[in-house]
Design an enzyme around this catalytic site. Structure first.
Site, PDB file in Angstrom:
ATOM      1  N   GLU B  10       0.751  -0.965   0.036  1.00 37.24           N
ATOM      2  CA  GLU B  10      -0.043   0.430   0.122  1.00 37.24           C
ATOM      3  C   GLU B  10       1.011   1.215  -0.103  1.00 37.24           C
ATOM      4  O   GLU B  10       1.466   1.292   0.660  1.00 37.24           O
ATOM      5  CB  GLU B  10      -0.408   0.022   1.391  1.00 37.24           C
ATOM      6  CG  GLU B  10      -1.492  -1.584   1.338  1.00 37.24           C
ATOM      7  CD  GLU B  10      -1.835  -1.358   3.000  1.00 37.24           C
ATOM      8  OE1 GLU B  10      -1.264  -0.535   3.443  1.00 37.24           O
ATOM      9  OE2 GLU B  10      -1.634  -2.747   3.679  1.00 37.24           O
ATOM     10  N   TYR B  86      -6.972   5.625  -3.961  1.00 35.62           N
ATOM     11  CA  TYR B  86      -7.696   6.150  -3.122  1.00 35.62           C
ATOM     12  C   TYR B  86      -7.346   7.636  -2.239  1.00 35.62           C
ATOM     13  O   TYR B  86      -6.005   7.126  -2.332  1.00 35.62           O
ATOM     14  CB  TYR B  86      -8.685   5.562  -1.945  1.00 35.62           C
ATOM     15  CG  TYR B  86      -8.042   4.755  -0.659  1.00 35.62           C
ATOM     16  CD1 TYR B  86      -7.192   3.785  -1.365  1.00 35.62           C
ATOM     17  CD2 TYR B  86      -8.147   4.479   0.345  1.00 35.62           C
ATOM     18  CE1 TYR B  86      -6.327   2.976  -0.011  1.00 35.62           C
ATOM     19  CE2 TYR B  86      -7.182   4.192   0.992  1.00 35.62           C
ATOM     20  CZ  TYR B  86      -6.564   3.190   1.222  1.00 35.62           C
ATOM     21  OH  TYR B  86      -5.902   2.680   1.847  1.00 35.62           O
ATOM     22  N   ASP B  88      -6.110   9.028   1.219  1.00 36.01           N
ATOM     23  CA  ASP B  88      -5.325   8.843   2.696  1.00 36.01           C
ATOM     24  C   ASP B  88      -5.076   9.722   2.777  1.00 36.01           C
ATOM     25  O   ASP B  88      -3.542   9.782   2.670  1.00 36.01           O
ATOM     26  CB  ASP B  88      -5.439   6.987   2.194  1.00 36.01           C
ATOM     27  CG  ASP B  88      -4.788   6.449   3.988  1.00 36.01           C
ATOM     28  OD1 ASP B  88      -6.150   7.217   4.841  1.00 36.01           O
ATOM     29  OD2 ASP B  88      -4.582   5.748   4.183  1.00 36.01           O
ATOM     30  N   GLU B  93      -3.162   7.038  -2.244  1.00 36.52           N
ATOM     31  CA  GLU B  93      -3.248   5.311  -1.818  1.00 36.52           C
ATOM     32  C   GLU B  93      -3.125   4.691  -3.352  1.00 36.52           C
ATOM     33  O   GLU B  93      -4.268   4.750  -3.690  1.00 36.52           O
ATOM     34  CB  GLU B  93      -3.081   5.242  -0.653  1.00 36.52           C
ATOM     35  CG  GLU B  93      -2.619   4.328  -0.569  1.00 36.52           C
ATOM     36  CD  GLU B  93      -2.987   3.953   1.355  1.00 36.52           C
ATOM     37  OE1 GLU B  93      -2.505   4.629   1.861  1.00 36.52           O
ATOM     38  OE2 GLU B  93      -2.934   2.683   1.719  1.00 36.52           O
ATOM     39  N   SER B  95      -3.193   0.796  -3.085  1.00 32.57           N
ATOM     40  CA  SER B  95      -2.944  -0.108  -2.788  1.00 32.57           C
ATOM     41  C   SER B  95      -3.212  -1.304  -3.914  1.00 32.57           C
ATOM     42  O   SER B  95      -3.977  -1.628  -4.128  1.00 32.57           O
ATOM     43  CB  SER B  95      -3.694  -0.922  -1.207  1.00 32.57           C
ATOM     44  OG  SER B  95      -4.314   0.170  -0.624  1.00 32.57           O
ATOM     45  N   HIS B 150       3.048   0.812   2.880  1.00 32.63           N
ATOM     46  CA  HIS B 150       2.715  -0.196   3.831  1.00 32.63           C
ATOM     47  C   HIS B 150       2.664  -2.029   3.283  1.00 32.63           C
ATOM     48  O   HIS B 150       2.342  -1.845   2.046  1.00 32.63           O
ATOM     49  CB  HIS B 150       1.428  -0.330   4.228  1.00 32.63           C
ATOM     50  CG  HIS B 150       1.586   1.218   5.716  1.00 32.63           C
ATOM     51  ND1 HIS B 150       0.150   1.450   5.933  1.00 32.63           N
ATOM     52  CD2 HIS B 150       2.490   1.657   5.686  1.00 32.63           C
ATOM     53  CE1 HIS B 150       0.613   2.378   6.743  1.00 32.63           C
ATOM     54  NE2 HIS B 150       2.000   3.257   6.609  1.00 32.63           N
ATOM     55  N   ASN B 152       1.992  -6.162   3.482  1.00 34.75           N
ATOM     56  CA  ASN B 152       0.790  -7.082   4.386  1.00 34.75           C
ATOM     57  C   ASN B 152       0.362  -7.849   4.068  1.00 34.75           C
ATOM     58  O   ASN B 152       0.813  -8.330   2.847  1.00 34.75           O
ATOM     59  CB  ASN B 152      -1.011  -6.318   3.738  1.00 34.75           C
ATOM     60  CG  ASN B 152      -1.461  -6.134   2.816  1.00 34.75           C
ATOM     61  OD1 ASN B 152      -1.029  -7.372   2.383  1.00 34.75           O
ATOM     62  ND2 ASN B 152      -1.584  -5.196   1.949  1.00 34.75           N
ATOM     63  N   ARG B 235      -3.977 -10.387   9.355  1.00 36.94           N
ATOM     64  CA  ARG B 235      -3.069  -9.774   8.307  1.00 36.94           C
ATOM     65  C   ARG B 235      -2.585  -8.904   8.628  1.00 36.94           C
ATOM     66  O   ARG B 235      -2.182  -7.457   9.292  1.00 36.94           O
ATOM     67  CB  ARG B 235      -3.861  -8.574   7.249  1.00 36.94           C
ATOM     68  CG  ARG B 235      -4.195  -8.128   5.995  1.00 36.94           C
ATOM     69  CD  ARG B 235      -5.025  -7.379   5.166  1.00 36.94           C
ATOM     70  NE  ARG B 235      -5.225  -6.666   4.540  1.00 36.94           N
ATOM     71  CZ  ARG B 235      -4.227  -5.293   5.013  1.00 36.94           C
ATOM     72  NH1 ARG B 235      -4.698  -4.697   6.687  1.00 36.94           N
ATOM     73  NH2 ARG B 235      -3.657  -4.354   3.512  1.00 36.94           N
ATOM     74  N   HIS B 237       0.594  -5.742   9.297  1.00 37.80           N
ATOM     75  CA  HIS B 237       0.834  -5.307   8.346  1.00 37.80           C
ATOM     76  C   HIS B 237       1.433  -4.564   9.277  1.00 37.80           C
ATOM     77  O   HIS B 237       1.997  -4.229   9.778  1.00 37.80           O
ATOM     78  CB  HIS B 237      -0.281  -4.117   8.940  1.00 37.80           C
ATOM     79  CG  HIS B 237      -1.079  -2.736   8.360  1.00 37.80           C
ATOM     80  ND1 HIS B 237      -0.764  -1.450   9.208  1.00 37.80           N
ATOM     81  CD2 HIS B 237      -1.565  -2.747   7.228  1.00 37.80           C
ATOM     82  CE1 HIS B 237      -1.048  -0.232   8.306  1.00 37.80           C
ATOM     83  NE2 HIS B 237      -0.934  -1.570   6.964  1.00 37.80           N
TER      84      HIS B 237
END
Lengths: 65, 494
Positions: B10, B86, B88, B93, B95, B150, B152, B235, B237
């Site tokens: 992300e 989107y 953020d 961002e 993802s 990030h 995940n 999940r 992170h």
């Protein structure tokens, strides 16, 4: 799939100066990269932001995650 | 055997509106995404029912601090490749969709860069002459403001969180030697004499473990949003990474971390404990140490360098591969990651400069240092700082990274495909394909559900609680056999 590199494992000697200085003599790959960087440096001023100081100062972001 | 390490990245991009005095980053981010989406497809809203970023993986509720925001009113699109795009925290961002292995993650991370570049083009066509939006794939504005990249990873819920923390912490502190994107100077108040460091993000970590992501950032983040069956899955992170442009760096970042997490899940560490005495201090120490030579103190009193810690992890991973196999990270990809991991550590010890084009911090350092020497500039010169930022410029004609040779792991045709097509081996396939076929009937999409409006009935929600169901193998026949969403739902029996 990724290209596989058949690189020989080099002896694990540590050279504390190596990041700061040019590639050790005889390092072909190092010389090639240096030559490519030199070529880029010859033309890089054309793409660099015109007023570096203004550009750096005005690049302000809201914090994120 | 560890469960499949389904993974994703992300990325919050830095954003600047050019050609105007004051600019609002939220408005600019919205404009950017809307411009892309309007050109590409009908927009599908994101369904927030199952979002719970305030839930803590350690199993207790938050008290006394503010819950992270979910900015439900902001632009939020789901793309036909299964990704989410989107606004953020005042940043655009991207993802990636759920990927089945590290190599796929590299492909979708690159597709994200291409989508942002196209978005800038699309935005330029809607803006007045002389204005434009520029985005940067980096993690800091050099003034103390950071934004994240990030990762995940899917994990078995049964794994005790304390075990994850103990063994992943030394990996997160030391992996910077190949994941770092490089930064000129430092933004940490305590830092002195740091002309250049390995990581964009190391300056911003103040805690070992915690739920925060925007202040007092922890090295191990406890956000617990499984976006899947919460009884079975976690999940995991990860907020400690840098945004990478080098494909090899992204590949190692995700590939090695997936193997380390698989070893933790299978309790393979045994007596091996690399816990550091002071991880928060150590993460900066590693980042500021360009020679990769400073020892870190371990909790048991040993002193190891970041390279030593990574060699220990690699040794363990080789044994793990032999004993248990690497199916959970894709056997072929896993073995390739082990080889490259070894090559990288070996080369970092002997001739780090030759990793230019493979690791971002080396690539950036070599370019900036060469420019600096040619023009007789100090590291704190504005020109060098400007080049640090411009390395991450996503516009192909301005990106300094793009001008340098770098090693590709995925060919550009495959990246191009990933801009619109979902991965085939995860539930992202079902999400993406439904959006391709029936976007106008989908009123909301989320990681773990799709909501259909068939016009007559109440809204119909299709849960997708298993990240490895809804793959091409599972649903292709079903999708091809359905000409309308009504037929699809009938066959699904929802």
């Amino acid at each position: 799939m990724p290209e596989r590199e058949q690189k020989k494992k080099q002896p694990a000697t540590r050279d504390d100066q190596v990041v700061e200085e040019a590639a050790p003599p005889g390092s072909k790959q190092g010389e090639k990269i240096k030559a490519e960087i030199d070529d880029l440096l010859d033309e890089i001023d054309e793409v660099l932001e015109e007023n570096a100081e203004d550009f750096v100062r005005s690049y302000v972001q809201k914090g994120g995650q | 055997m560890a469960i499949r390490k389904v993974c994703g990245i992300e990325t919050e991009y830095g954003i600047a509106l050019r050609g105007v005095g004051e600019s609002n980053p939220i408005a600019a981010s919205s404009l950017l995404i809307n411009a892309y989406v309007a050109e590409q497809q009908r927009k599908v809203g994101w369904d927030f029912e199952d979002e719970s970023p305030g839930r803590d993986a350690r199993g207790f509720a938050r008290e006394g601090s503010m819950a992270p925001e979910v900015e439900t009113h902001l632009v939020n699109a789901v793309l036909t490749n299964g990704a989410r795009y989107y606004v953020d925290h005042a940043h655009p961002e991207f993802s990636t969709p759920e990927c089945a292995d590290a190599l796929e993650c590299v492909r979708y991370d690159k597709a994200g860069e291409r989508i942002l570049a196209r978005s800038m083009e699309a935005a330029r066509r809607t803006l007045p002459e002389g204005q434009g939006i520029v985005v940067y794939k980096n993690n800091s504005d050099r003034k103390g403001n950071s934004y994240g990249t990030h990762e995940n990873y899917l994990m078995d819920r049964a794994v005790p969180f304390g075990r994850i923390v103990r063994h992943v912490m030394p990996h997160f502190v030391t992996r910077q030697i190949y994941t770092g994107a490089g930064k000129v100077g430092s933004e940490a108040a305590s830092a002195q004499d740091v002309p250049f460091q390995l990581s964009q993000r190391a300056d911003f970590f103040e805690e070992e473990v915690g739920l925060e992501t925007t202040l007092k950032r922890p090295i191990v983040n406890t956000r617990d949003e499984p976006h899947a069956d919460a009884q079975k899955y976690r999940r995991f992170h990860v907020i400690v990474g840098d945004s990478n442009l080098c494909e090899v760096a992204t590949y190692l970042k995700v590939g090695v971390t997936a193997i380390v997490l698989a070893m933790i899940e299978d309790d393979f560490f045994g007596d091996v404990d690399l816990s550091l005495a002071t991880p928060v201090q150590a993460i900066r120490r590693v980042s500021y140490d360009l020679d990769l030579s400073l020892p870190l103190e371990l909790a048991d009193g040993r002193r190891l360098t970041a390279l030593d810690v990574q060699w220990e992890l690699l040794d363990l991973a080789r044994k793990y591969a032999e004993d248990r196999g690497l199916e959970c990270v894709d056997d072929e990809v896993g073995r390739d990651v082990l080889r490259r991991w070894e090559d990288t550590l070996t080369t970092l010890e002997s001739n780090p400069m030759s990793l230019s084009g493979k690791l971002d911090w080396v690539t950036k350092h070599e370019l900036l240092d060469a420019y600096r020497q040619r023009h007789g500039l100090d590291w704190d010169d504005h020109k060098i700082a400007a080049m640090d930022l411009q390395y991450h410029d996503v516009r192909p004609e301005r990106s300094l990274f793009s001008r340098l040779p770098s090693e590709r792991l995925v060919d550009e045709a495959a990246v191009e495909l990933a801009i619109t097509e979902p991965p085939e081996g995860t539930r992202a396939y079902f999400r993406g394909k439904c959006l391709q076929k029936w976007a106008s009937s989908i009123v909301a999409a989320n990681w773990d559900s799709l909501v259909f409006d068939l016009g007559t009935d109440p809204l119909r929600r299709v849960p997708m609680m298993e990240p490895l169901r809804g793959t091409a193998k599972h649903v292709d026949t079903l999708l091809q056999g359905s000409t309308t969403p009504g037929e699809l739902l009938e066959q699904l029996g929802t």
